[in-house]
Design an enzyme around this catalytic site. Structure first.
Site, PDB file in Angstrom:
ATOM      1  CE  LYS A 174      -3.962   1.791   2.726  1.00  0.00           C
ATOM      2  NZ  LYS A 174      -4.787   1.545   3.931  1.00  0.00           N
ATOM      3  CB  SER A 202      -8.174   3.392   2.807  1.00  0.00           C
ATOM      4  OG  SER A 202      -7.330   2.802   3.785  1.00  0.00           O
ATOM      5  CB  SER A 216      -8.333   0.478   5.678  1.00  0.00           C
ATOM      6  OG  SER A 216      -9.081   1.651   5.555  1.00  0.00           O
TER       7      SER A 216
END
Ligand code: GLN
Length: 487
Positions: free
Chosen positions: A79, A154, A178
């Site tokens: 990420k 996210s 997330s």
């Protein structure tokens, strides 16, 4: 079987026994990026030359007879809110568009130490604030199961990259859901470890009392493998517990004995879509048939979790994001006469709407005269939520519930309604407030063929029971073997 279909554990075995080279595995992953990512848009950056260089070094290390790491030659996506030395780390924010970290995050060091091949950095909601990746400052990631739907967020890019078979493993961060929510939306495994299990050194902070890093994978063995790699005590994050890393891969081979699973009544019924509830109820039957005892429990303060979270998380975010002022970090505006104008213009140009909303909410909650009414009160409610879990765990070993109340929603459906978006995380947020570990695993599909995820939540630092309970389900079902057509 093609290379992109292999599990991480299989890739590691084949690369170490030199049946296939790390370079070939990396090339296959890069070919998947080229073929699929224009549609899915999971990746923020991929540096092909660097990927091949790293893979070549892994092959050379093995050829020289050195012991290979636990992830030798395994492609992993990271990420884009975790620092990678000399490679962009943007948090999908315009304010960090040109940021090159001078060091690696602890988890990135761990991946490299175990000979993983980092394929690229994945898209997220700006600074990890969101549930769909639509808040990315650059583009929206699409759900590999249906390109008109969100992948969740996210960590949507990391979940989609695994679901689409670009990489077998990825890492994400989970502040309020997330990792688990996008894992549920994309029909992959996603685990938020206990707060303190994995070092956040080099993770760009959103809400420091909630943030935790964890793995995405396509099966439970790979999930355990990556968790084992990521969890290593690290003094650079003072919240990281100084505990020996349990041998998760070995531990999950042992079936749980006399397992008791709690079913929290507050996580079912009103607000939960019928297809979601039906899939999770079917999963309960699987457990019953496996001889697991299911016990009704109550987590009475669940209804206050979202409100509590949006005080605590925004307050911490407003403080953490103060450093992006065009001087310490980030984009600097050209349109400024003096220093105050420069700060405000840099922040106005660099941050997106959702990030600005959170900074304003959080700054208000912490402001003089309001602190007691908001932040202090939220901290007390947070404690009540934690105590609900403590009471439940006196009766049960883990807790089973849906991951998200709904199926993956359509891109654009919730962008005009922040509150609706915040409610995407009603079932994941309590775990973060309590600091507990939780996993989302594939548990079926809606009538329209969209993924449904379920969570297994556990006691503090008892990831092993969660993994074992997940394996009981995986061993008896095929949901995790289904792949989107795109794969
Ligand atoms: N969706 C939640 C939020 O917007 C959780 C995000 C996260 O876990 N990073 O804050």
């Amino acid at each position: 079987m093609e290379l992109h279909e292999l599990s991480a554990a299989d890739i590691r075995n084949e690369v170490t026994s030199r049946e296939v080279s790390a370079v070939d595995v990396a090339k296959a992953a890069l070919a998947r990026v080229a073929a699929l990512d224009p549609k899915i848009k999971a990746f923020m950056h991929v540096n092909e030359a660097l990927v091949l260089e790293v893979a070549k070094a892994v092959d050379e290390k093995i050829a020289a007879g050195n012991e290979a790491g636990k992830l030798a030659g395994v492609p992993v996506a990271v990420k884009d809110n975790m620092c990678t030395i000399g490679q962009p780390t943007t948090c999908s924010s315009k304010i960090l568009q040109n940021f090159m970290p001078p060091y690696d995050a602890h988890v990135v060091e761990r991946l490299r130490a175990e000979d993983a091949v980092i394929i690229g950095k994945t898209n997220l909601d700006e600074f990890a604030m969101g549930s769909s990746t639509e808040n990315s400052g650059f583009f929206t990631t699409r759900n590999p199961w249906n390109l008109d739907r969100v992948p969740g967020g996210s960590s949507g890019g990391s979940a989609a990259a695994v679901a689409a078979g670009i990489v077998p493993l990825s890492i994400g961060s989970d502040t309020g859901g997330s990792i688990r929510q996008p894992a549920g939306f994309c029909s992959v495994y996603g685990m938020k470890p206990t707060y303190g299990r994995v070092s956040r050194y080099g993770l760009v902070a959103f809400a420091s009392s909630l943030d935790q890093i964890g793995p995405f994978a396509r099966n439970i063995v790979d999930t355990a493998l990556l968790l084992e790699v990521l969890s290593k005590p690290d003094k650079r994050d003072s919240t990281c517990a100084d505990l020996d890393v349990p041998p998760y891969c070995a531990e999950i081979e042992q079936a749980p004995e006399g397992l008791k699973i709690g079913i929290p009544k507050e996580y079912f019924g009103e607000g939960i879509e019928p297809d979601v509830e039906a899939a999770v109820c079917a999963a309960m039957e699987v457990y019953r048939d496996a001889g697991v005892e299911l016990i009704d429990i109550s987590l009475p303060h669940t209804e206050y979790a979202v409100a509590t979270y949006y005080i605590v998380a925004t307050a911490e975010a407003s403080s953490n994001l103060a450093r992006y002022d065009g001087v310490h970090y980030g984009h600097r505006s050209e349109q400024a006469g003096d220093i105050i104008e420069m700060y405000s213009a840099s922040r106005a140009e660099g941050f997106g709407d959702e990030v600005k909303r959170r900074i304003m909410l959080g700054t208000f909650a912490l402001s003089s005269g309001y602190y007691d009414a908001y932040y202090l009160r939220a901290s007390k409610v947070r404690n009540l939520i934690k105590m609900d879990f403590d009471a439940a765990f006196e009766k049960v070993d883990c807790i089973l519930c849906p991951t998200s109340p709904t199926e993956p929603f359509k891109i654009g459906d919730r962008t005009d309604d922040p509150l609706q978006m915040y409610l995407s995380d009603v079932l994941t947020i309590p775990t973060n407030l309590a600091g507990l570990p939780g996993i989302s695993i594939p548990c079926g599909f809606t009538k329209g063929g969209l993924p449904v995820g379920m969570q297994i939540l556990g006691k503090q630092f008892d990831e092993t029971t969660i993994l074992r309970a997940a394996k009981v389900f995986e061993d008896r079902t095929d949901h995790h073997k289904k792949r989107p057509e795109i794969m």
